[in-house]
Scaffold this motif. Sequence first.
Motif, PDB file in Angstrom:
ATOM      1  N   LEU A  47       0.830  -1.200   0.000  1.00 28.68           N
ATOM      2  CA  LEU A  47       0.000   0.000   0.000  1.00 28.68           C
ATOM      3  C   LEU A  47       0.870   1.257   0.000  1.00 28.68           C
ATOM      4  O   LEU A  47       0.614   2.208  -0.750  1.00 28.68           O
ATOM      5  N   ALA A  48       1.905   1.260   0.820  1.00 24.37           N
ATOM      6  CA  ALA A  48       2.814   2.410   0.861  1.00 24.37           C
ATOM      7  C   ALA A  48       3.520   2.598  -0.476  1.00 24.37           C
ATOM      8  O   ALA A  48       3.641   3.726  -0.979  1.00 24.37           O
ATOM      9  N   ALA A  49       3.956   1.508  -1.104  1.00 28.78           N
ATOM     10  CA  ALA A  49       4.620   1.597  -2.409  1.00 28.78           C
ATOM     11  C   ALA A  49       3.654   2.110  -3.473  1.00 28.78           C
ATOM     12  O   ALA A  49       4.034   2.920  -4.331  1.00 28.78           O
ATOM     13  N   MET A  50       2.402   1.666  -3.398  1.00 28.53           N
ATOM     14  CA  MET A  50       1.408   2.128  -4.358  1.00 28.53           C
ATOM     15  C   MET A  50       1.145   3.626  -4.194  1.00 28.53           C
ATOM     16  O   MET A  50       1.055   4.367  -5.179  1.00 28.53           O
ATOM     17  N   ILE A  51       1.035   4.073  -2.965  1.00 30.74           N
ATOM     18  CA  ILE A  51       0.801   5.500  -2.707  1.00 30.74           C
ATOM     19  C   ILE A  51       1.980   6.327  -3.214  1.00 30.74           C
ATOM     20  O   ILE A  51       1.788   7.370  -3.842  1.00 30.74           O
ATOM     21  N   LEU A  52       3.203   5.860  -2.973  1.00 31.86           N
ATOM     22  CA  LEU A  52       4.381   6.579  -3.460  1.00 31.86           C
ATOM     23  C   LEU A  52       4.421   6.578  -4.982  1.00 31.86           C
ATOM     24  O   LEU A  52       4.798   7.583  -5.600  1.00 31.86           O
ATOM     25  N   SER A  53       4.030   5.481  -5.608  1.00 35.73           N
ATOM     26  CA  SER A  53       4.002   5.404  -7.067  1.00 35.73           C
ATOM     27  C   SER A  53       2.994   6.390  -7.654  1.00 35.73           C
ATOM     28  O   SER A  53       3.274   7.089  -8.629  1.00 35.73           O
ATOM     29  N   VAL A  54       1.812   6.443  -7.052  1.00 33.53           N
ATOM     30  CA  VAL A  54       0.791   7.386  -7.511  1.00 33.53           C
ATOM     31  C   VAL A  54       1.274   8.821  -7.329  1.00 33.53           C
ATOM     32  O   VAL A  54       1.062   9.675  -8.208  1.00 33.53           O
ATOM     33  N   ASP A  55       1.937   9.092  -6.219  1.00 28.32           N
ATOM     34  CA  ASP A  55       2.474  10.427  -5.972  1.00 28.32           C
ATOM     35  C   ASP A  55       3.497  10.810  -7.037  1.00 28.32           C
ATOM     36  O   ASP A  55       3.466  11.933  -7.551  1.00 28.32           O
ATOM     37  N   MET A  56       4.374   9.879  -7.396  1.00 25.10           N
ATOM     38  CA  MET A  56       5.378  10.160  -8.425  1.00 25.10           C
ATOM     39  C   MET A  56       4.718  10.410  -9.779  1.00 25.10           C
ATOM     40  O   MET A  56       5.109  11.322 -10.514  1.00 25.10           O
ATOM     41  N   ARG A  57       3.705   9.628 -10.113  1.00 27.01           N
ATOM     42  CA  ARG A  57       2.995   9.827 -11.378  1.00 27.01           C
ATOM     43  C   ARG A  57       2.303  11.180 -11.415  1.00 27.01           C
ATOM     44  O   ARG A  57       2.321  11.874 -12.434  1.00 27.01           O
ATOM     45  N   LEU A  58       1.671  11.546 -10.314  1.00 26.60           N
ATOM     46  CA  LEU A  58       1.006  12.848 -10.264  1.00 26.60           C
ATOM     47  C   LEU A  58       2.007  13.996 -10.412  1.00 26.60           C
ATOM     48  O   LEU A  58       1.718  14.999 -11.070  1.00 26.60           O
ATOM     49  N   ARG A  59       3.172  13.854  -9.827  1.00 25.68           N
ATOM     50  CA  ARG A  59       4.199  14.894  -9.980  1.00 25.68           C
ATOM     51  C   ARG A  59       4.676  14.994 -11.421  1.00 25.68           C
ATOM     52  O   ARG A  59       4.906  16.088 -11.932  1.00 25.68           O
ATOM     53  N   LYS A  60       4.819  13.850 -12.100  1.00 30.50           N
ATOM     54  CA  LYS A  60       5.218  13.863 -13.512  1.00 30.50           C
ATOM     55  C   LYS A  60       4.155  14.541 -14.366  1.00 30.50           C
ATOM     56  O   LYS A  60       4.463  15.340 -15.243  1.00 30.50           O
ATOM     57  N   ILE A  61       2.895  14.212 -14.101  1.00 28.17           N
ATOM     58  CA  ILE A  61       1.795  14.823 -14.853  1.00 28.17           C
ATOM     59  C   ILE A  61       1.758  16.325 -14.600  1.00 28.17           C
ATOM     60  O   ILE A  61       1.565  17.117 -15.530  1.00 28.17           O
ATOM     61  N   ASP A  62       1.956  16.721 -13.360  1.00 25.28           N
ATOM     62  CA  ASP A  62       1.973  18.136 -13.015  1.00 25.28           C
ATOM     63  C   ASP A  62       3.102  18.860 -13.743  1.00 25.28           C
ATOM     64  O   ASP A  62       2.905  19.961 -14.265  1.00 25.28           O
ATOM     65  N   GLN A  63       4.269  18.236 -13.806  1.00 27.03           N
ATOM     66  CA  GLN A  63       5.405  18.834 -14.508  1.00 27.03           C
ATOM     67  C   GLN A  63       5.113  18.966 -16.003  1.00 27.03           C
ATOM     68  O   GLN A  63       5.421  19.992 -16.612  1.00 27.03           O
ATOM     69  N   LYS A  64       4.489  17.947 -16.593  1.00 28.35           N
ATOM     70  CA  LYS A  64       4.140  18.012 -18.013  1.00 28.35           C
ATOM     71  C   LYS A  64       3.141  19.134 -18.272  1.00 28.35           C
ATOM     72  O   LYS A  64       3.245  19.855 -19.268  1.00 28.35           O
ATOM     73  N   LEU A  65       2.161  19.280 -17.377  1.00 26.29           N
ATOM     74  CA  LEU A  65       1.184  20.354 -17.535  1.00 26.29           C
ATOM     75  C   LEU A  65       1.838  21.727 -17.437  1.00 26.29           C
ATOM     76  O   LEU A  65       1.496  22.646 -18.197  1.00 26.29           O
ATOM     77  N   GLU A  66       2.777  21.873 -16.513  1.00 25.94           N
ATOM     78  CA  GLU A  66       3.486  23.145 -16.392  1.00 25.94           C
ATOM     79  C   GLU A  66       4.292  23.443 -17.649  1.00 25.94           C
ATOM     80  O   GLU A  66       4.318  24.591 -18.119  1.00 25.94           O
ATOM     81  N   ASP A  67       4.937  22.415 -18.209  1.00 25.21           N
ATOM     82  CA  ASP A  67       5.709  22.602 -19.443  1.00 25.21           C
ATOM     83  C   ASP A  67       4.801  23.006 -20.599  1.00 25.21           C
ATOM     84  O   ASP A  67       5.136  23.908 -21.376  1.00 25.21           O
ATOM     85  N   LYS A  68       3.664  22.345 -20.720  1.00 26.81           N
ATOM     86  CA  LYS A  68       2.722  22.682 -21.799  1.00 26.81           C
ATOM     87  C   LYS A  68       2.169  24.088 -21.611  1.00 26.81           C
ATOM     88  O   LYS A  68       2.006  24.829 -22.580  1.00 26.81           O
ATOM     89  N   GLU A  69       1.880  24.453 -20.377  1.00 26.89           N
ATOM     90  CA  GLU A  69       1.367  25.792 -20.107  1.00 26.89           C
ATOM     91  C   GLU A  69       2.406  26.848 -20.488  1.00 26.89           C
ATOM     92  O   GLU A  69       2.078  27.869 -21.097  1.00 26.89           O
ATOM     93  N   ARG A  70       3.663  26.582 -20.154  1.00 33.54           N
ATOM     94  CA  ARG A  70       4.737  27.506 -20.484  1.00 33.54           C
ATOM     95  C   ARG A  70       4.888  27.652 -21.998  1.00 33.54           C
ATOM     96  O   ARG A  70       4.991  28.766 -22.519  1.00 33.54           O
ATOM     97  N   SER A  71       4.850  26.534 -22.715  1.00 31.13           N
ATOM     98  CA  SER A  71       4.996  26.603 -24.171  1.00 31.13           C
ATOM     99  C   SER A  71       3.793  27.283 -24.816  1.00 31.13           C
ATOM    100  O   SER A  71       3.944  28.038 -25.784  1.00 31.13           O
ATOM    101  N   THR A  72       2.596  27.055 -24.273  1.00 29.87           N
ATOM    102  CA  THR A  72       1.400  27.725 -24.784  1.00 29.87           C
ATOM    103  C   THR A  72       1.491  29.225 -24.555  1.00 29.87           C
ATOM    104  O   THR A  72       1.147  30.020 -25.433  1.00 29.87           O
ATOM    105  N   ARG A  73       1.970  29.616 -23.379  1.00 27.90           N
ATOM    106  CA  ARG A  73       2.134  31.035 -23.078  1.00 27.90           C
ATOM    107  C   ARG A  73       3.104  31.698 -24.057  1.00 27.90           C
ATOM    108  O   ARG A  73       2.857  32.803 -24.548  1.00 27.90           O
ATOM    109  N   ILE A  74       4.199  30.999 -24.358  1.00 23.13           N
ATOM    110  CA  ILE A  74       5.190  31.534 -25.295  1.00 23.13           C
ATOM    111  C   ILE A  74       4.587  31.641 -26.697  1.00 23.13           C
ATOM    112  O   ILE A  74       4.789  32.636 -27.399  1.00 23.13           O
ATOM    113  N   SER A  75       3.826  30.632 -27.104  1.00 15.56           N
ATOM    114  CA  SER A  75       3.185  30.662 -28.422  1.00 15.56           C
ATOM    115  C   SER A  75       2.187  31.804 -28.524  1.00 15.56           C
ATOM    116  O   SER A  75       2.135  32.505 -29.540  1.00 15.56           O
ATOM    117  N   ILE A  76       1.401  31.984 -27.488  1.00 16.59           N
ATOM    118  CA  ILE A  76       0.414  33.067 -27.487  1.00 16.59           C
ATOM    119  C   ILE A  76       1.111  34.413 -27.567  1.00 16.59           C
ATOM    120  O   ILE A  76       0.681  35.309 -28.304  1.00 16.59           O
TER     121      ILE A  76
END
Length: 107
Positions: A47-76
């Motif tokens: 259970l602890a490993a699963m929670i840590l895995s989900v946390d890592m995935r959410l951080r990766k998704i958050d980082q990807k969203l920030e990168d896309k937001e930054r590139s969209t801002r630059i394009s705009i």
Amino acid sequence: MEARDIIFSIVMVVSTFVLTYEWLSRFHANYSNALIILSAVVLVGSLAAMILSVDMRLRKIDQKLEDKERSTRISIQSVEDNMEKRMDDVMNRMDEAAETFNRRTYR
């Protein structure tokens, strides 16, 4: 993954061991089944490993969203700059055309 996440996982596993051992010894005088204790520890560890895995995935998704937001801002910003240049060109042409028209009218 932060150190506190690992510490919390270790605390979860240790507390599961203690809780299961004490619980079994309380209900069965001197009987504590090692298999039950081991399975409870493995369950909480998983259970602890699963929670840590989900946390890592959410951080990766958050980082990807920030990168896309930054590139969209630059394009705009780029599109905005191009549109501003074009509008300035059109306004200059319109001013020149209006000036030419006014000169012809007053002659």
